[in-house]
Write a protein that holds these residues in place. Structure first.
Motif, PDB file in Angstrom:
ATOM      1  N   ASP A   7       0.814  -1.217   0.000  1.00 53.17           N
ATOM      2  CA  ASP A   7       0.000   0.000   0.000  1.00 53.17           C
ATOM      3  C   ASP A   7       0.847   1.265   0.000  1.00 53.17           C
ATOM      4  O   ASP A   7       0.419   2.301  -0.508  1.00 53.17           O
ATOM      5  CB  ASP A   7      -0.940   0.010   1.212  1.00 53.17           C
ATOM      6  N   ASP A   8       2.054   1.211   0.587  1.00 55.02           N
ATOM      7  CA  ASP A   8       2.893   2.405   0.684  1.00 55.02           C
ATOM      8  C   ASP A   8       3.870   2.560  -0.485  1.00 55.02           C
ATOM      9  O   ASP A   8       4.799   3.350  -0.432  1.00 55.02           O
ATOM     10  CB  ASP A   8       3.671   2.393   2.001  1.00 55.02           C
ATOM     11  N   MET A   9       3.615   1.841  -1.551  1.00 57.29           N
ATOM     12  CA  MET A   9       4.483   1.928  -2.729  1.00 57.29           C
ATOM     13  C   MET A   9       4.275   3.289  -3.417  1.00 57.29           C
ATOM     14  O   MET A   9       3.142   3.731  -3.591  1.00 57.29           O
ATOM     15  CB  MET A   9       4.154   0.810  -3.714  1.00 57.29           C
ATOM     16  N   PRO A  10       5.376   3.965  -3.805  1.00 55.32           N
ATOM     17  CA  PRO A  10       5.214   5.273  -4.468  1.00 55.32           C
ATOM     18  C   PRO A  10       4.575   5.119  -5.847  1.00 55.32           C
ATOM     19  O   PRO A  10       4.696   4.087  -6.504  1.00 55.32           O
ATOM     20  CB  PRO A  10       6.640   5.805  -4.573  1.00 55.32           C
ATOM     21  N   LEU A  11       3.916   6.177  -6.288  1.00 55.66           N
ATOM     22  CA  LEU A  11       3.289   6.174  -7.599  1.00 55.66           C
ATOM     23  C   LEU A  11       4.356   6.259  -8.694  1.00 55.66           C
ATOM     24  O   LEU A  11       5.392   6.898  -8.510  1.00 55.66           O
ATOM     25  CB  LEU A  11       2.333   7.362  -7.727  1.00 55.66           C
ATOM     26  N   PRO A  12       4.121   5.618  -9.838  1.00 52.49           N
ATOM     27  CA  PRO A  12       5.102   5.692 -10.931  1.00 52.49           C
ATOM     28  C   PRO A  12       5.194   7.105 -11.489  1.00 52.49           C
ATOM     29  O   PRO A  12       4.216   7.846 -11.516  1.00 52.49           O
ATOM     30  CB  PRO A  12       4.564   4.718 -11.969  1.00 52.49           C
ATOM     31  N   ARG A  13       6.405   7.477 -11.910  1.00 59.76           N
ATOM     32  CA  ARG A  13       6.628   8.788 -12.517  1.00 59.76           C
ATOM     33  C   ARG A  13       6.912   8.625 -13.993  1.00 59.76           C
ATOM     34  O   ARG A  13       7.556   7.681 -14.412  1.00 59.76           O
ATOM     35  CB  ARG A  13       7.826   9.472 -11.867  1.00 59.76           C
ATOM     36  N   GLY A  14       6.459   9.564 -14.784  1.00 57.79           N
ATOM     37  CA  GLY A  14       6.745   9.528 -16.215  1.00 57.79           C
ATOM     38  C   GLY A  14       5.822   8.591 -16.965  1.00 57.79           C
ATOM     39  O   GLY A  14       4.861   8.044 -16.428  1.00 57.79           O
ATOM     40  N   ILE A  15       6.156   8.407 -18.231  1.00 61.21           N
ATOM     41  CA  ILE A  15       5.350   7.554 -19.090  1.00 61.21           C
ATOM     42  C   ILE A  15       5.865   6.120 -19.022  1.00 61.21           C
ATOM     43  O   ILE A  15       7.045   5.882 -18.742  1.00 61.21           O
ATOM     44  CB  ILE A  15       5.366   8.064 -20.545  1.00 61.21           C
TER      45      ILE A  15
END
Length: 84
Positions: A7-15
């Motif tokens: 649940d605490d995984m960071p959101l992906p950045r970029g495409i």
């Protein structure tokens, strides 16, 4: 299926990254030695990153065998790129 996503995984950045691979073999291109030729082309986000062209080491009796060898080499190349 696999390991659950925390649940605490960071959101992906970029495409997202898209890798595409094209593999082909020309069966018995060399009429003297009856060897096939493998061509592999790998793109990352539509930019070419790998161009592989080489005569196959074995003499195959069919087009299917030549194509299968080309796919085997392409799979190893793609797995090596993913592992980096």
């Amino acid at each position: 299926d696999g390991e659950p996503i925390p649940d605490d995984m960071p959101l992906p950045r970029g495409i997202p990254v898209l890798m595409s691979c094209f593999a082909d073999a020309s069966h018995a291109l060399n009429k003297v030695a009856m060897r096939s030729h493998t061509v592999i082309f790998i793109k990352l986000n539509w930019a070419p990153i790998v161009w592989y062209s080489k005569r196959q080491n074995t003499v195959e009796s069919s087009t299917f065998g030549s194509e299968f060898i080309a796919l085997q080499i392409a799979t190893k190349l793609c797995q090596g790129l993913v592992a980096v």
